[in-house]
Write a protein that holds these residues in place. Structure first.
Motif, PDB file in Angstrom:
ATOM      1  N   GLU A  47     -14.170  12.409  -0.507  1.00 28.13           N
ATOM      2  CA  GLU A  47     -14.089  10.990  -0.825  1.00 28.13           C
ATOM      3  C   GLU A  47     -12.728  10.644  -1.405  1.00 28.13           C
ATOM      4  O   GLU A  47     -12.054  11.522  -1.950  1.00 28.13           O
ATOM      5  CB  GLU A  47     -15.174  10.642  -1.848  1.00 28.13           C
ATOM      6  N   PRO A  48     -12.365   9.361  -1.316  1.00 29.63           N
ATOM      7  CA  PRO A  48     -11.091   8.926  -1.905  1.00 29.63           C
ATOM      8  C   PRO A  48     -10.938   9.417  -3.344  1.00 29.63           C
ATOM      9  O   PRO A  48      -9.867   9.849  -3.753  1.00 29.63           O
ATOM     10  CB  PRO A  48     -11.185   7.408  -1.860  1.00 29.63           C
ATOM     11  N   ILE A  49     -12.017   9.367  -4.068  1.00 24.91           N
ATOM     12  CA  ILE A  49     -11.962   9.719  -5.485  1.00 24.91           C
ATOM     13  C   ILE A  49     -11.582  11.192  -5.679  1.00 24.91           C
ATOM     14  O   ILE A  49     -10.873  11.551  -6.616  1.00 24.91           O
ATOM     15  CB  ILE A  49     -13.324   9.366  -6.140  1.00 24.91           C
ATOM     16  N   LEU A  52      -7.777  11.368  -5.131  1.00 27.43           N
ATOM     17  CA  LEU A  52      -7.039  10.762  -6.245  1.00 27.43           C
ATOM     18  C   LEU A  52      -7.121  11.627  -7.495  1.00 27.43           C
ATOM     19  O   LEU A  52      -6.134  11.824  -8.202  1.00 27.43           O
ATOM     20  CB  LEU A  52      -7.595   9.367  -6.539  1.00 27.43           C
ATOM     21  N   GLU A  53      -8.314  12.167  -7.772  1.00 23.13           N
ATOM     22  CA  GLU A  53      -8.484  13.029  -8.946  1.00 23.13           C
ATOM     23  C   GLU A  53      -7.579  14.249  -8.845  1.00 23.13           C
ATOM     24  O   GLU A  53      -6.965  14.664  -9.828  1.00 23.13           O
ATOM     25  CB  GLU A  53      -9.943  13.497  -9.078  1.00 23.13           C
ATOM     26  N   LYS A  56      -4.171  13.339  -9.622  1.00 23.67           N
ATOM     27  CA  LYS A  56      -4.072  13.051 -11.042  1.00 23.67           C
ATOM     28  C   LYS A  56      -3.938  14.341 -11.843  1.00 23.67           C
ATOM     29  O   LYS A  56      -3.213  14.420 -12.827  1.00 23.67           O
ATOM     30  CB  LYS A  56      -5.316  12.274 -11.487  1.00 23.67           C
ATOM     31  N   GLU A  87      -6.741   5.405   5.709  1.00 22.65           N
ATOM     32  CA  GLU A  87      -6.719   4.460   4.587  1.00 22.65           C
ATOM     33  C   GLU A  87      -6.147   5.107   3.339  1.00 22.65           C
ATOM     34  O   GLU A  87      -5.400   4.503   2.578  1.00 22.65           O
ATOM     35  CB  GLU A  87      -8.134   3.956   4.296  1.00 22.65           C
ATOM     36  N   MET A  88      -6.518   6.352   3.160  1.00 22.64           N
ATOM     37  CA  MET A  88      -6.051   7.094   1.985  1.00 22.64           C
ATOM     38  C   MET A  88      -4.527   7.235   2.009  1.00 22.64           C
ATOM     39  O   MET A  88      -3.862   7.067   0.984  1.00 22.64           O
ATOM     40  CB  MET A  88      -6.682   8.481   2.025  1.00 22.64           C
ATOM     41  N   ASP A  90      -2.475   5.315   3.447  1.00 20.59           N
ATOM     42  CA  ASP A  90      -1.957   3.981   3.165  1.00 20.59           C
ATOM     43  C   ASP A  90      -1.986   3.700   1.658  1.00 20.59           C
ATOM     44  O   ASP A  90      -1.009   3.239   1.063  1.00 20.59           O
ATOM     45  CB  ASP A  90      -2.824   2.968   3.934  1.00 20.59           C
ATOM     46  N   ALA A  91      -3.121   4.029   1.041  1.00 21.78           N
ATOM     47  CA  ALA A  91      -3.242   3.806  -0.404  1.00 21.78           C
ATOM     48  C   ALA A  91      -2.217   4.637  -1.156  1.00 21.78           C
ATOM     49  O   ALA A  91      -1.558   4.149  -2.087  1.00 21.78           O
ATOM     50  CB  ALA A  91      -4.649   4.170  -0.881  1.00 21.78           C
ATOM     51  N   GLU A  93       0.584   5.655  -0.065  1.00 24.26           N
ATOM     52  CA  GLU A  93       1.918   5.098   0.152  1.00 24.26           C
ATOM     53  C   GLU A  93       2.233   4.023  -0.884  1.00 24.26           C
ATOM     54  O   GLU A  93       3.345   3.921  -1.380  1.00 24.26           O
ATOM     55  CB  GLU A  93       2.026   4.511   1.553  1.00 24.26           C
ATOM     56  N   HIS A  94       1.217   3.225  -1.195  1.00 21.78           N
ATOM     57  CA  HIS A  94       1.406   2.209  -2.236  1.00 21.78           C
ATOM     58  C   HIS A  94       1.737   2.867  -3.569  1.00 21.78           C
ATOM     59  O   HIS A  94       2.400   2.291  -4.408  1.00 21.78           O
ATOM     60  CB  HIS A  94       0.141   1.368  -2.417  1.00 21.78           C
ATOM     61  N   LEU A  95       1.203   4.067  -3.762  1.00 21.60           N
ATOM     62  CA  LEU A  95       1.423   4.757  -5.029  1.00 21.60           C
ATOM     63  C   LEU A  95       2.692   5.601  -5.003  1.00 21.60           C
ATOM     64  O   LEU A  95       3.075   6.183  -6.008  1.00 21.60           O
ATOM     65  CB  LEU A  95       0.230   5.668  -5.352  1.00 21.60           C
ATOM     66  N   LEU A  97       2.930   8.283  -3.014  1.00 23.91           N
ATOM     67  CA  LEU A  97       2.532   9.673  -2.764  1.00 23.91           C
ATOM     68  C   LEU A  97       2.153   9.883  -1.296  1.00 23.91           C
ATOM     69  O   LEU A  97       1.517  10.880  -0.949  1.00 23.91           O
ATOM     70  CB  LEU A  97       1.316  10.049  -3.639  1.00 23.91           C
TER      71      LEU A  97
END
Ligand code: SF4
Ligand code: SF4
Ligand code: SF4
Lengths: 140, 350
Positions: A47-49, A52-53, A56, A87-88, A90-91, A93-95, A97
């Motif tokens: 999952e996206p989470i 991201l975790e 992090k 999508e990930m 893309d997300a 890229e906004h960050l 990473l």
């Protein structure tokens, strides 16, 4: 200063890419040891989470692998993975990473491909340098 | 811990807030009791996580007790309650606070010399992580289009997340980081006025930041503008709690719609009485708050309007989500649209 050794997290699905990694192992194909493999039943479990975790907590790069489209043990789990990882990226890229997540299909017969994928990815991340979150995200 | 920064010491325990509270319709919650525990016993209970911070109780309290403000304070540094979508939106903004390169929008549009800035907020992430048939990005495109059409060509401001959710979910530390970086980015951009299309951004940037510039919601820019539309469509308007009760702006969106020729009909609960979409700050999306969302959709249905207009992308998401979920049991024949998308859609190629 010691040379930067990337920390890579590799997700493998139980049915194809984990077997691919196994094949790489029993065939004695050499690849960098920077990666830790986490086996999941299907690549769509990720999952996206989770991604991201992991960033992090300081992972330098994440490699997601699964069966080729059409080969998924759960028929079309990997189609969802494909969509989700796009999508990930893309997300991320906004960050800032975006380069650090990569999706690759590896079948059970592709030990060689597994070796090459990991090697290339490790080199790519080595060139990128450490995850900027490395020492910020990790909580003592 | 006792909270003293808000004015809850004024409470005389009449219980009106509990009677008003929409959450009380679906679960046992009591703002009055939470205040009592704080003022008398100096403790808190898990009930602080049930509040939607919608502000209805504040609006009705005879003593003017600002309960949402108290909730914001008391949540800080507490283990937080139920966050929707496994907290992915919160995590993204957490990472943003620590990543210098991060921004909410990759787009570079608009007039770079403009003194008017437009901040799209986290619309891009909505498109990625809400599995809804809603094009959130079109809110940004429509906003820019509308602003251009009235000669207020904006410059798109590349900022971090405004930190609204962090603040209300009890993570003030991250909020402060985001605030500091955003304040710097806004100052560097040289704009004099910042337009937002999100009620949450508008509230946060206006009240929780100390910006040297003017912050407005797009409906406030559009209300007197002549957009050259005369649609005659019957619409109803859902007051976002952040724009309505938090900021006191009830008229601008209605005036904007009326000026564009729409017939605005009201739901049973409207303006300062309006019910919340139920998931403010991305918290408490559960079967109970869904009951509130359903009630809101039913109110809109009763108006026979063709479109339900919102001014907050989050309300738009949550209400649309409920509409989809109800599809097999109950038909809602209206569309739910953001104000800007509704208006820009009628402008056509003009
Ligand atoms: S309505 Fe106001 S005075 Fe009455 S119990 Fe609630 S907070 Fe206290
Ligand atoms: S702010 Fe809204 S949800 Fe919270 S206690 Fe008051 S009326 Fe209830
Ligand atoms: S209402 Fe739908 S979109 Fe909103 S938080 Fe709940 S599941 Fe997500």
């Amino acid at each position: 200063m010691t040379e930067f050794e990337p920390d890579i997290l590799t997700f493998c699905c139980n049915w194809c890419s984990y077997a691919g990694a196994d094949l790489a192992g029993v065939s004695r194909l050499q690849y960098p040891t920077n990666s830790r493999i986490i086996r999941v039943m299907c690549s769509s479990r990720i999952e996206p989470i989770h991604i991201l975790e992991a960033f992090k907590e300081g992972t330098d790069g994440i490699l997601v692998t699964g069966c080729h489209i059409g080969d998924c043990h759960y028929i079309e789990g990997n189609v969802h993975t494909d969509e989700r990882m796009k999508e990930m990226v893309d997300a991320l890229e906004h960050l800032g990473l975006g380069q650090r997540l990569h999706l690759e299909w590896v079948s059970a017969a592709e030990g060689k491909k597994f070796q090459e994928t990991i090697t290339d990815f490790v080199e790519k991340i080595r060139a990128l340098g450490p995850n900027p979150l490395k020492h910020k995200g990790v909580e003592e | 811990m006792t909270i003293t920064s808000s004015n809850i010491q004024l409470c005389y325990q009449c219980g009106k807030c509990t009677a008003i509270c929409p959450v009380r319709r679906v679960i046992k919650t009591s703002p009055r009791n939470t205040i009592y525990l704080n003022n008398v016993y100096r403790t808190t209970s898990d009930d602080i996580w049930n509040c939607l911070t919608c502000g209805l109780c504040y609006d009705g309290c005879p003593q003017g007790v600002d309960y949402p403000e108290f909730i914001k304070e008391v949540r800080d540094s507490n283990e937080n309650g139920d966050i929707a979508h496994k907290g992915v939106f919160t995590l993204i903004s957490d990472l943003m606070a620590d990543l210098d390169e991060s921004k909410t929008s990759l787009e570079e549009v608009g007039n770079n010399d403009s003194k008017i800035g437009y901040y799209p907020g986290c619309l891009d992430f909505h498109d990625m992580f809400f599995e809804l048939d809603v094009d959130f990005k079109s809110i940004a495109d429509s906003s820019v289009k509308l602003l251009k059409s009235i000669d207020q060509d904006p410059k798109l401001i590349q900022m971090k997340c405004c930190g609204h959710d962090q603040l209300w979910q009890g993570d003030k530390g991250t909020f402060e980081k985001l605030k500091e970086q955003n304040t710097r980015l806004i100052k560097e951009s040289g704009i004099e006025k910042l337009v937002t299309s999100c009620a949450e951004c508008y509230r946060t940037l206006s009240l929780d930041y100390d910006l040297p510039i003017e912050v407005v919601h797009i409906s406030q820019v559009l209300k007197d503008a002549d957009l050259g539309i005369d649609s005659g469509i019957k619409v109803t308007y859902h007051d976002a709690c952040r724009l309505g009760r938090h900021m006191g702006e009830y008229d601008a969106p209605r005036d904007t719609l009326a000026n564009a020729g729409s017939e605005v009909v009201e739901m049973k609960h409207n303006r300062n009485d309006a019910w919340c979409c139920g998931v403010s700050s991305m918290m408490n999306c559960d079967d109970k708050s869904k009951a509130l969302r359903k009630a809101r959709l039913d109110e809109a249905k009763a108006t026979n309007a063709e479109v339900l207009i919102t001014t907050c992308p989050k309300c738009l998401a949550h209400l649309n989500c409920m509409k989809d979920e109800q599809e097999s049991v109950e038909q809602y024949d209206y569309d739910i649209k953001d104000l800007t998308v509704f208006l820009a859609g009628q402008m056509g190629g003009k």
